[in-house]
Design a protein around this motif. Structure first.
Motif, PDB file in Angstrom:
ATOM      1  N   GLN A   6       0.964  -1.070  -0.085  1.00 14.51           N
ATOM      2  CA  GLN A   6       0.240  -0.056   0.036  1.00 14.51           C
ATOM      3  C   GLN A   6       0.736   1.235  -0.099  1.00 14.51           C
ATOM      4  O   GLN A   6       1.515   1.213   1.012  1.00 14.51           O
ATOM      5  CB  GLN A   6      -0.408   0.115   1.206  1.00 14.51           C
ATOM      6  N   GLN A   8       0.726   4.361  -0.200  1.00 16.49           N
ATOM      7  CA  GLN A   8      -0.366   5.874   0.624  1.00 16.49           C
ATOM      8  C   GLN A   8      -0.239   5.261   1.869  1.00 16.49           C
ATOM      9  O   GLN A   8      -1.215   5.066   2.756  1.00 16.49           O
ATOM     10  CB  GLN A   8      -1.273   5.457  -0.083  1.00 16.49           C
ATOM     11  N   THR A  20     -10.025   6.900  -3.794  1.00 15.06           N
ATOM     12  CA  THR A  20      -9.910   5.503  -4.228  1.00 15.06           C
ATOM     13  C   THR A  20      -8.513   5.222  -3.121  1.00 15.06           C
ATOM     14  O   THR A  20      -7.756   5.972  -2.821  1.00 15.06           O
ATOM     15  CB  THR A  20      -9.379   5.151  -4.777  1.00 15.06           C
ATOM     16  N   SER A  22      -4.793   2.767  -2.819  1.00 19.24           N
ATOM     17  CA  SER A  22      -4.460   1.476  -3.604  1.00 19.24           C
ATOM     18  C   SER A  22      -3.941   0.131  -2.281  1.00 19.24           C
ATOM     19  O   SER A  22      -3.942   0.365  -1.640  1.00 19.24           O
ATOM     20  CB  SER A  22      -3.453   2.521  -4.475  1.00 19.24           C
ATOM     21  N   CYS A  23      -3.626  -0.471  -3.696  1.00 26.88           N
ATOM     22  CA  CYS A  23      -2.868  -1.645  -3.320  1.00 26.88           C
ATOM     23  C   CYS A  23      -2.523  -2.421  -4.116  1.00 26.88           C
ATOM     24  O   CYS A  23      -3.490  -2.735  -5.477  1.00 26.88           O
ATOM     25  CB  CYS A  23      -3.770  -2.043  -1.982  1.00 26.88           C
ATOM     26  N   THR A  24      -1.421  -2.720  -4.011  1.00 26.72           N
ATOM     27  CA  THR A  24      -0.677  -3.309  -5.556  1.00 26.72           C
ATOM     28  C   THR A  24      -0.438  -5.141  -4.547  1.00 26.72           C
ATOM     29  O   THR A  24      -0.319  -4.978  -3.583  1.00 26.72           O
ATOM     30  CB  THR A  24       0.682  -3.215  -6.047  1.00 26.72           C
ATOM     31  N   ASN A  67     -11.826  -1.531  -7.449  1.00 26.23           N
ATOM     32  CA  ASN A  67     -11.541  -1.863  -9.039  1.00 26.23           C
ATOM     33  C   ASN A  67      -9.940  -3.292  -8.835  1.00 26.23           C
ATOM     34  O   ASN A  67      -8.571  -3.217  -8.281  1.00 26.23           O
ATOM     35  CB  ASN A  67     -11.089  -1.053  -9.168  1.00 26.23           C
ATOM     36  N   SER A  74      -3.203  -5.828  -9.006  1.00 22.51           N
ATOM     37  CA  SER A  74      -4.025  -3.944  -8.679  1.00 22.51           C
ATOM     38  C   SER A  74      -5.565  -4.367  -8.246  1.00 22.51           C
ATOM     39  O   SER A  74      -6.279  -5.104  -8.325  1.00 22.51           O
ATOM     40  CB  SER A  74      -3.973  -2.626  -9.579  1.00 22.51           C
ATOM     41  N   SER A  76      -7.558  -1.428  -6.276  1.00 23.79           N
ATOM     42  CA  SER A  76      -7.730  -0.272  -5.708  1.00 23.79           C
ATOM     43  C   SER A  76      -9.565  -0.973  -4.488  1.00 23.79           C
ATOM     44  O   SER A  76     -10.177  -1.126  -5.735  1.00 23.79           O
ATOM     45  CB  SER A  76      -8.331   0.599  -6.102  1.00 23.79           C
ATOM     46  N   LYS A  78     -13.000   2.162  -2.890  1.00 18.50           N
ATOM     47  CA  LYS A  78     -13.279   3.188  -3.629  1.00 18.50           C
ATOM     48  C   LYS A  78     -14.223   3.176  -2.744  1.00 18.50           C
ATOM     49  O   LYS A  78     -15.193   2.306  -2.809  1.00 18.50           O
ATOM     50  CB  LYS A  78     -13.964   3.019  -5.400  1.00 18.50           C
ATOM     51  N   CYS A  92      -5.136  -3.565   3.420  1.00 16.95           N
ATOM     52  CA  CYS A  92      -5.646  -4.527   2.600  1.00 16.95           C
ATOM     53  C   CYS A  92      -4.409  -5.582   2.279  1.00 16.95           C
ATOM     54  O   CYS A  92      -3.480  -5.786   3.591  1.00 16.95           O
ATOM     55  CB  CYS A  92      -4.857  -3.915   0.896  1.00 16.95           C
ATOM     56  N   THR A 113      -3.267   1.763   5.395  1.00 16.37           N
ATOM     57  CA  THR A 113      -3.102   4.067   4.795  1.00 16.37           C
ATOM     58  C   THR A 113      -4.526   4.005   6.074  1.00 16.37           C
ATOM     59  O   THR A 113      -5.406   4.239   6.204  1.00 16.37           O
ATOM     60  CB  THR A 113      -3.983   3.928   3.407  1.00 16.37           C
TER      61      THR A 113
END
Lengths: 119, 113
Positions: A6, A8, A20, A22-24, A67, A74, A76, A78, A92, A113
């Motif tokens: 993460q 952010q 939103t 983010s996570c990968t 998403n 990825s 994410s 929202k 995440c 985050t």
């Protein structure tokens, strides 16, 4: 081994707006679950939403949607119509669903985050 | 609905003491997981049990041990406590169907002084 990133550490959003997170992730497995957990100041871990990797359709739970881009690894989150009660740390997390890991379905978390809601 | 119960909720111990944390899973959940969350960190997996047998092991110090009993409750025993063991310890449980996510207890906050 699987990793979750993460990027952010902190995010902020105006009340009623959309944000939103983010996570990968990185994995060599094809069968897995992804989750978003919310941890408010009470420190309780609350499941927000989950996604099965074999499902192409993005999961939705009321104001929360994801998403999920499997090829890009990825995932994410929202949050629509942000509310003051959404303020929390969001994690995440990844969990294997491979048969070889049956009984060993531990969660691997990202670093989180911190979401702030601005009134 | 019944949730995962952890006790105690808060625990203060001195260095080199021993602590025992307890976890009572949701009824009919046969898998238990323990996680450690240090200040400002994400939860780290320690150990898990399925049907009273250890099923997986993470970064759990040798000073820690755990077991799952016949009634499926689990205990995490921590000896020779160090200041760095101060953390929030979560227990989570799940049924073995593989399709249900784990449910977390409210955690035990351990403070080592």
């Amino acid at each position: 081994a699987q990793t979750v990133t993460q990027s952010q550490p902190e995010m902020s959003v105006q009340e009623a707006e959309t944000v939103t997170l983010s996570c990968t992730y990185d994995t060599s497995e094809s069968d897995y679950y992804l989750f978003w957990y919310k941890q408010p100041p009470s420190r309780q871990m609350i499941l927000v939403i989950r996604q099965e990797a074999y499902k192409q359709q993005n999961a939705t739970e009321n104001r929360f949607s994801v998403n999920f881009q499997k090829a890009a690894k990825s995932f994410s989150l929202k949050i629509s119509d942000s509310q003051l009660g959404d303020a929390a740390m969001y994690f995440c997390a990844y969990r294997s669903a491979e048969e070889s890991n049956f009984g060993n379905e531990k969660l691997t978390f990202g670093t989180g985050t911190r979401l702030t809601i601005i009134p | 609905a019944a949730g995962v119960i952890q006790s105690p909720r808060h625990l203060i111990k001195e260095k080199r003491e021993t602590a025992t944390l307890k976890c009572y899973p949701i009824p009919r959940h046969d898998t238990v997981y323990w996680y450690q969350q240090g200040p400002g960190q994400d939860p780290q997996f320690l150990i898990s049990f399925y049907e009273k047998m250890q099923s997986d092991k993470g970064s759990i110090p040798d000073r820690f041990s755990a077991q799952q009993f016949s009634d499926y409750h689990s205990e995490l025993n921590m000896s020779s406590l160090e200041l760095g063991d101060s953390a929030l310890y979560f227990c989570a449980s799940s049924p073995i169907d593989g399709n249900t996510e784990a449910f977390f207890g409210q955690g035990t906050r351990l403070t080592v002084v």
